[in-house]
Design a protein around this motif. Structure first.
Motif, PDB file in Angstrom:
ATOM      1  N   GLN A 622     -25.580  34.972  19.805  1.00  0.00           N
ATOM      2  CA  GLN A 622     -26.241  35.339  18.549  1.00  0.00           C
ATOM      3  C   GLN A 622     -27.742  35.508  18.765  1.00  0.00           C
ATOM      4  O   GLN A 622     -28.360  36.453  18.256  1.00  0.00           O
ATOM      5  N   LEU A 623     -28.350  34.587  19.543  1.00  0.00           N
ATOM      6  CA  LEU A 623     -29.782  34.677  19.805  1.00  0.00           C
ATOM      7  C   LEU A 623     -30.108  35.910  20.634  1.00  0.00           C
ATOM      8  O   LEU A 623     -31.108  36.594  20.397  1.00  0.00           O
ATOM      9  N   ALA A 624     -29.248  36.207  21.631  1.00  0.00           N
ATOM     10  CA  ALA A 624     -29.479  37.403  22.449  1.00  0.00           C
ATOM     11  C   ALA A 624     -29.368  38.671  21.611  1.00  0.00           C
ATOM     12  O   ALA A 624     -30.147  39.615  21.776  1.00  0.00           O
ATOM     13  N   ALA A 625     -28.363  38.682  20.716  1.00  0.00           N
ATOM     14  CA  ALA A 625     -28.204  39.852  19.856  1.00  0.00           C
ATOM     15  C   ALA A 625     -29.429  40.020  18.951  1.00  0.00           C
ATOM     16  O   ALA A 625     -29.899  41.131  18.704  1.00  0.00           O
ATOM     17  N   ARG A 626     -29.946  38.897  18.452  1.00  0.00           N
ATOM     18  CA  ARG A 626     -31.120  38.987  17.597  1.00  0.00           C
ATOM     19  C   ARG A 626     -32.327  39.496  18.377  1.00  0.00           C
ATOM     20  O   ARG A 626     -33.105  40.326  17.885  1.00  0.00           O
ATOM     21  N   ALA A 627     -32.487  39.019  19.622  1.00  0.00           N
ATOM     22  CA  ALA A 627     -33.597  39.497  20.444  1.00  0.00           C
ATOM     23  C   ALA A 627     -33.457  40.994  20.728  1.00  0.00           C
ATOM     24  O   ALA A 627     -34.441  41.749  20.714  1.00  0.00           O
ATOM     25  N   GLU A 628     -32.217  41.435  20.968  1.00  0.00           N
ATOM     26  CA  GLU A 628     -31.985  42.863  21.228  1.00  0.00           C
ATOM     27  C   GLU A 628     -32.316  43.682  19.979  1.00  0.00           C
ATOM     28  O   GLU A 628     -32.931  44.753  20.063  1.00  0.00           O
ATOM     29  N   THR A 629     -31.904  43.156  18.821  1.00  0.00           N
ATOM     30  CA  THR A 629     -32.202  43.861  17.573  1.00  0.00           C
ATOM     31  C   THR A 629     -33.704  43.929  17.328  1.00  0.00           C
ATOM     32  O   THR A 629     -34.232  44.960  16.891  1.00  0.00           O
ATOM     33  N   GLU A 630     -34.424  42.839  17.611  1.00  0.00           N
ATOM     34  CA  GLU A 630     -35.871  42.837  17.429  1.00  0.00           C
ATOM     35  C   GLU A 630     -36.516  43.894  18.320  1.00  0.00           C
ATOM     36  O   GLU A 630     -37.418  44.623  17.881  1.00  0.00           O
ATOM     37  N   ALA A 631     -36.076  43.982  19.572  1.00  0.00           N
ATOM     38  CA  ALA A 631     -36.642  44.991  20.471  1.00  0.00           C
ATOM     39  C   ALA A 631     -36.335  46.393  19.973  1.00  0.00           C
ATOM     40  O   ALA A 631     -37.180  47.303  20.040  1.00  0.00           O
ATOM     41  N   ALA A 632     -35.115  46.588  19.443  1.00  0.00           N
ATOM     42  CA  ALA A 632     -34.746  47.911  18.941  1.00  0.00           C
ATOM     43  C   ALA A 632     -35.565  48.267  17.704  1.00  0.00           C
ATOM     44  O   ALA A 632     -35.948  49.425  17.510  1.00  0.00           O
ATOM     45  N   ILE A 633     -35.822  47.286  16.843  1.00  0.00           N
ATOM     46  CA  ILE A 633     -36.648  47.544  15.649  1.00  0.00           C
ATOM     47  C   ILE A 633     -38.050  47.959  16.076  1.00  0.00           C
ATOM     48  O   ILE A 633     -38.631  48.911  15.532  1.00  0.00           O
ATOM     49  N   THR A 634     -38.610  47.234  17.054  1.00  0.00           N
ATOM     50  CA  THR A 634     -39.952  47.577  17.538  1.00  0.00           C
ATOM     51  C   THR A 634     -39.994  49.005  18.072  1.00  0.00           C
ATOM     52  O   THR A 634     -40.921  49.772  17.791  1.00  0.00           O
ATOM     53  N   ALA A 635     -38.960  49.372  18.831  1.00  0.00           N
ATOM     54  CA  ALA A 635     -38.914  50.729  19.362  1.00  0.00           C
ATOM     55  C   ALA A 635     -38.748  51.759  18.247  1.00  0.00           C
ATOM     56  O   ALA A 635     -39.351  52.837  18.279  1.00  0.00           O
ATOM     57  N   ALA A 636     -37.918  51.431  17.233  1.00  0.00           N
ATOM     58  CA  ALA A 636     -37.665  52.382  16.145  1.00  0.00           C
ATOM     59  C   ALA A 636     -38.928  52.671  15.343  1.00  0.00           C
ATOM     60  O   ALA A 636     -39.106  53.763  14.806  1.00  0.00           O
ATOM     61  N   LEU A 637     -39.821  51.682  15.242  1.00  0.00           N
ATOM     62  CA  LEU A 637     -41.055  51.881  14.483  1.00  0.00           C
ATOM     63  C   LEU A 637     -41.994  52.866  15.171  1.00  0.00           C
ATOM     64  O   LEU A 637     -42.877  53.438  14.524  1.00  0.00           O
ATOM     65  N   THR A 638     -41.796  53.054  16.472  1.00  0.00           N
ATOM     66  CA  THR A 638     -42.690  53.953  17.209  1.00  0.00           C
ATOM     67  C   THR A 638     -42.050  55.283  17.572  1.00  0.00           C
ATOM     68  O   THR A 638     -42.755  56.280  17.741  1.00  0.00           O
ATOM     69  N   ASP A 639     -40.704  55.293  17.691  1.00  0.00           N
ATOM     70  CA  ASP A 639     -40.073  56.540  18.129  1.00  0.00           C
ATOM     71  C   ASP A 639     -39.411  57.323  16.998  1.00  0.00           C
ATOM     72  O   ASP A 639     -38.660  58.264  17.238  1.00  0.00           O
ATOM     73  N   GLY A 640     -39.640  56.934  15.748  1.00  0.00           N
ATOM     74  CA  GLY A 640     -39.123  57.705  14.627  1.00  0.00           C
ATOM     75  C   GLY A 640     -37.731  57.310  14.182  1.00  0.00           C
ATOM     76  O   GLY A 640     -37.125  58.021  13.363  1.00  0.00           O
ATOM     77  N   GLY A 641     -37.192  56.195  14.680  1.00  0.00           N
ATOM     78  CA  GLY A 641     -35.858  55.783  14.250  1.00  0.00           C
ATOM     79  C   GLY A 641     -35.838  55.284  12.814  1.00  0.00           C
ATOM     80  O   GLY A 641     -34.799  55.322  12.155  1.00  0.00           O
ATOM     81  N   MET A 642     -36.974  54.799  12.313  1.00  0.00           N
ATOM     82  CA  MET A 642     -37.066  54.345  10.930  1.00  0.00           C
ATOM     83  C   MET A 642     -37.421  55.530  10.032  1.00  0.00           C
ATOM     84  O   MET A 642     -38.200  56.404  10.405  1.00  0.00           O
ATOM     85  N   ARG A 643     -36.855  55.524   8.835  1.00  0.00           N
ATOM     86  CA  ARG A 643     -37.198  56.541   7.843  1.00  0.00           C
ATOM     87  C   ARG A 643     -37.079  55.931   6.459  1.00  0.00           C
ATOM     88  O   ARG A 643     -36.503  54.854   6.289  1.00  0.00           O
ATOM     89  N   LEU A 644     -37.615  56.620   5.490  1.00  0.00           N
ATOM     90  CA  LEU A 644     -37.580  56.119   4.116  1.00  0.00           C
ATOM     91  C   LEU A 644     -36.680  57.003   3.258  1.00  0.00           C
ATOM     92  O   LEU A 644     -36.691  58.233   3.388  1.00  0.00           O
ATOM     93  N   HIS A 645     -35.902  56.360   2.385  1.00  0.00           N
ATOM     94  CA  HIS A 645     -35.220  57.033   1.302  1.00  0.00           C
ATOM     95  C   HIS A 645     -35.872  56.586  -0.004  1.00  0.00           C
ATOM     96  O   HIS A 645     -36.430  55.488  -0.090  1.00  0.00           O
ATOM     97  N   TYR A 646     -35.779  57.459  -0.989  1.00  0.00           N
ATOM     98  CA  TYR A 646     -36.511  57.213  -2.223  1.00  0.00           C
ATOM     99  C   TYR A 646     -35.527  57.223  -3.392  1.00  0.00           C
ATOM    100  O   TYR A 646     -34.857  58.235  -3.644  1.00  0.00           O
ATOM    101  N   GLN A 647     -35.425  56.091  -4.122  1.00  0.00           N
ATOM    102  CA  GLN A 647     -34.545  56.027  -5.286  1.00  0.00           C
ATOM    103  C   GLN A 647     -35.369  56.271  -6.538  1.00  0.00           C
ATOM    104  O   GLN A 647     -36.339  55.557  -6.801  1.00  0.00           O
ATOM    105  N   PRO A 648     -34.988  57.287  -7.336  1.00  0.00           N
ATOM    106  CA  PRO A 648     -35.766  57.584  -8.537  1.00  0.00           C
ATOM    107  C   PRO A 648     -35.733  56.437  -9.538  1.00  0.00           C
ATOM    108  O   PRO A 648     -34.737  55.734  -9.684  1.00  0.00           O
TER     109      PRO A 648
END
Length: 889
Positions: A622-648
């Motif tokens: 579980q801890l390893a998976a969390r560390a992997e997810t944290e690294a992926a989140i960090t990468a997504a913030l820089t390589d465009g993996g994150m995006r926004l949706h807008y609810q009216p």
């Protein structure tokens, strides 16, 4: 050799007494060096004490300016109120009566301005407060002109004076810090701190009356005329009074107790205590005037107390300077006297025994050149006597040399340093060495105290988080060499928040100290208990033995922590959930061991609390998976993996588009990761702050782009953008700068940004309340998200720094009639306190109709639209203003 040749050699050579004088000059050189060093230290002490005295004097001058500035506030505000016809009508006072009061107020403000100008002129050129005095003079000139011209708002005058007072108080604190930083004695440091404490009380007291007067003329948009401002000012005043109990000087505490018990203080506290109906306290202009001037008397009384504290601090600073100067004079006199006396003795000795010391010429030459050779005692009695004396001098020099080496290498416990040298000169040298040793010891003790404070928790005296990390790292290094097992127990208290909430923070501190003492007594002598902060502890077990031994220890700790603790109000109980991590060969680093123990403690809480859990392979995955997810989140913030949706978000009444809520989405390896999978991982670390910053910048940039592409017609409301702020980010000291940076980068007006926070965070964390107030000051709106799911009462809404309340979807969609009535009640209460309401999760037309009937302002949900990508949301914004309630795919 002939007689002539011998005389020629004697004339060419240097007389023997000169050699002897040079020989004796060697120890004199040591005395001179020591005297010079000590005199230099004394000179630095004199200069430091003088600078500290100047700084204390600057504190006094600046406090006089601050007090005088704040004394101008009341007359200025009074004139503004008196010249306002609406205020006269509100008080029911005849204009002719206000004319007499106005004359009094004019006289008062002229007198107060003269006092302020005198205080400003008292700051000499080149002093610490000169620059501040100049800025204050310019600011007051501008502010007085605006006030005298009339037509200026009450809030503008008050905030202007407040800015000036705050600037002076900041300079005063800087001057106090400068005085303390000069290394003055502890008593002077405490005296300077006493000045700050009394000055803070005087400042808070002087601001009560403006806030009180403002509350009498409160309006919807007033800054100082509000109950919140009055309450906040009262809390600051009462907190400052509590700080007065910590004054270090008995005489000052006695003076404060006399002031506190005075009829004037008691009466003013009674009159200015916040109440829901401030006009009940003072119901006519005569009594209002009485309170007005009695407030000035109270400020004068507190000003005298400030003067007393300043005089005490200044007296101590002057005493420090005089004491340092006296030490310098004594040191110089003693050193010069010794040098003069020793030099005279050397000259007399050389002249007396010159003819008898021919045989010692060679050895004397060596010694005069700094070689501490053994002196041979031989020859006639006179020569033997001189030789013995010379040998003693060499021995003394060696003793000085050895003592100097001991001091240089820091061996202050060497017995040689406590062995006095023979003779008066030896006594002086020994006294000088002892004084140096004493100074070095004091410095070491101070360094030890500072190091202890930096590495230990002040409440429990246990090692703090930083020291715990150091200790665990050292234990793991030892384990790598020895092959021993190292254990770490993460102890998380259960029910501690209830103790704080129910019995107060003092009781909570008692519980923490008792828990720390119990755990320390229960572990082995070599084990270490540390406090990480809050209600979290760790226990370092080295060597740990078996896992069963660690579990047994954890169960014993759970038992001893669970015993009752006596606090005021009755005994209380707390529990403990403990996570256990084990390193069998020291291979893991300290951060990993902490993370494993923390993870195990979380599982202990999830499985019922009051138990111990061992970190195992399942938790490791579980801890390893969390560390992997944290690294992926960090990468997504820089390589465009994150995006926004807008609810009216739409208006309930006219179904016009009101704005959008920005919702973060993550596309990873071709699939959309649900927010409930990655947001908790980010919130468990500092990553959530990075996610929040990215969302802030992207959301504000997008709305700014839409505004530029599709300008809203003049007179029409502009769409807003709502962004969720996590609890960790809201309590981060950089959150205000992060929001300001996003607004500056996008160019979006601040009033179009809505910051959504959960109600639980507002109730639990006072730092969050402070930051929200600063964010509102930027111009952003604050929305309380998921209202109803926490523990906030409706009555608390009036005290929250919020503009909008969002009702959780579980209440909107519930078929329970009681829940529907609760929705109606919340809407009415929110409107009563001036908040707008947004209903979340609207999915059916019937729900929309009920919300419209209850007067709900805005709504969002699948009935209108699901969250949309930026392109579709922008297209929706460009279409007709009305948004039909249709379920969107």
């Amino acid at each position: 050799m002939t007689s002539t040749t011998t005389d020629r050699v004697r004339r060419r050579g240097i007389a023997l007494w000169c050699h002897l004088t040079a020989l004796v000059a060697v120890p004199l050189l040591g005395v001179g060096v020591l005297t010079t060093l000590i005199a230099g230290a004394r000179t630095d002490a004199v200069e430091s004490a003088a600078r500290a005295e100047d700084a204390v004097r600057a504190v006094a001058q600046l406090d006089a300016i601050r007090a005088a500035v704040e004394q101008e506030i009341l007359p200025a505000l009074a004139l503004t109120v008196i010249d306002d016809p609406a205020a006269a009508a509100q008080l029911g006072v005849q204009p002719w009566l206000l004319g007499g009061v106005r004359t009094t107020a004019l006289d008062a403000i002229e007198a107060r301005r003269r006092i302020t100008d005198t205080a400003l002129q008292a700051v000499p050129d080149g002093a610490i407060g000169t620059d501040v005095a100049g800025r204050v003079t310019e600011a007051l000139a501008w502010l007085r002109a605006r006030s005298d011209s009339g037509g200026e708002r009450l809030e503008s005058i008050y905030l202007g004076y407040l800015d000036v007072s705050n600037e002076v108080m900041t300079a005063e604190r800087a001057a106090a810090s400068a005085a303390v930083s000069e290394g003055v004695p502890a008593r002077t440091v405490r005296a300077v701190q006493d000045v700050q404490t009394v000055a803070q009380l005087a400042q808070d007291a002087s601001r009560q009356m403006p806030l009180y007067l403002g509350s009498l003329f409160a309006s919807d948009n007033a800054l100082i005329g509000s109950r919140l401002a009055w309450d906040t000012g009262w809390l600051a005043y009462t907190d400052a009074k509590r700080q007065m109990d910590e004054l270090s000087q008995p005489s000052l505490r006695t003076a404060w107790q006399e002031v506190q018990r005075s009829d004037l203080m008691v009466e003013m506290d009674r009159l200015l205590t916040p109440t829901d109906s401030p006009e009940v306290r003072v119901s006519d202009m005569t009594r209002t005037t009485d309170v007005f001037f009695r407030s000035g008397d109270r400020d004068a009384l507190l000003g005298e107390l400030v003067d007393t504290a300043v005089a005490s601090a200044l007296s101590l600073a002057e005493a420090d300077r005089d004491e340092a100067a006296a030490d310098l004079r004594s040191t110089l006199a003693l050193g010069l006297g010794l040098l003069a006396l020793s030099g005279l003795g050397a000259w007399w000795l050389g002249r007396t025994v010159a003819r008898s010391l021919g045989l010692l010429a060679g050895q004397a030459t060596q010694i005069s050149q700094g070689e501490l050779v053994e002196v041979e005692v031989a020859g006639p009695r006179e020569v033997r006597t001189v030789s013995a004396a010379l040998g003693d001098a060499v021995a003394g020099l060696r003793r000085i040399q050895d003592q100097a080496h001991a001091v240089a290498r820091g061996d202050l416990d060497d017995a040689l340093l406590h062995r006095p040298l023979p003779g008066p000169l030896g006594e002086v040298v020994h006294a000088s060495v002892q004084q140096i040793v004493s100074s070095v010891r004091q410095s070491e003790e101070l360094q030890f105290a500072l190091a202890h404070r930096a590495t230990h928790d002040p409440l429990t005296e246990l090692p703090n988080r930083a020291q715990a990390l150091t200790l665990v790292t050292a234990a793991l290094h030892r384990a790598r060499r020895s092959g021993e097992t190292t254990g770490l127990l993460f102890v998380d208290l259960d029910g501690f928040k209830a103790v704080n909430d129910g019995h107060g923070h003092a009781a909570g501190d008692t519980v923490l100290r008792e828990v720390a003492a119990r755990m320390t007594a229960r572990v082995r002598p070599g084990d270490v208990v540390c406090r990480l902060g809050g209600d979290e502890f760790v226990v370092l077990v080295e060597p740990a033995g078996t896992e069963r031994d660690l579990v047994d220890l954890a169960e014993r700790l759970i038992a001893v922590v669970g015993e009752p603790v006596d606090v005021p109000g009755g005994p209380v109980r707390v529990g403990a959930s403990i996570g256990i991590a084990v390193s069998r060969d020291g291979g893991a680093d300290a951060d990993v061991l902490f993370a494993e123990a923390d993870t195990a403690a979380h599982r202990a809480k999830q499985r019922g609390r009051g138990r111990a859990e061992l970190f195992d392979d399942a938790l490791r995955r579980q801890l390893a998976a969390r560390a992997e997810t944290e690294a992926a989140i960090t990468a997504a913030l820089t390589d465009g993996g994150m995006r926004l949706h807008y609810q009216p978000v739409v208006d309930v009444a006219g179904q016009r588009l009101h704005g959008f809520e920005a919702l973060v989405r993550w596309e990873r390896d071709g699939r959309m990761v649900p927010p409930d999978e990655f947001i908790p991982v980010a919130e468990a670390s500092r990553l959530i702050c990075d996610v929040d910053r990215w969302v802030l910048h992207e959301a504000t940039r997008q709305l700014a782009a839409w505004r530029a592409a599709s300008p809203v017609p003049v007179g029409e409301p502009e769409p807003t953008i709502a962004v969720n702020l996590s609890g960790r980010h809201l309590t981060d000291r950089r959150v205000v700068a992060d929001v300001a940076d996003a607004l500056a980068a996008s160019g979006l007006p601040a009033h179009l940004l809505v910051l959504e926070v959960t109600e639980t965070l507002l109730v639990d964390d006072p730092v969050a309340m402070t930051h929200l107030a600063e964010l509102r000051a930027l111009g952003a709106s604050i929305a309380i998200d998921d209202f109803g799911t926490g523990y906030t009462s409706i009555g608390q809404l009036r005290h929250m720094p919020a503009d909008t309340l969002k009702i959780d979807r579980s209440f909107v969609t519930s078929p329970d009639p009681g829940q529907r009535e609760l929705v109606a009640l919340v809407i009415r209460a929110a409107h009563t306190f001036g908040l707008t309401v947004v209903a979340e999760g609207v999915e059916e037309p019937a729900q929309l109709e009920r919300l419209r009937a209850h007067g709900c302002d805005h709504a969002q949900g699948y009935l209108f639209h699901r969250p949309l990508p930026a392109g579709e949301a922008g297209a929706l914004l460009r279409r007709a203003p009305a948004v039909a309630p249709v379920v969107s795919a």
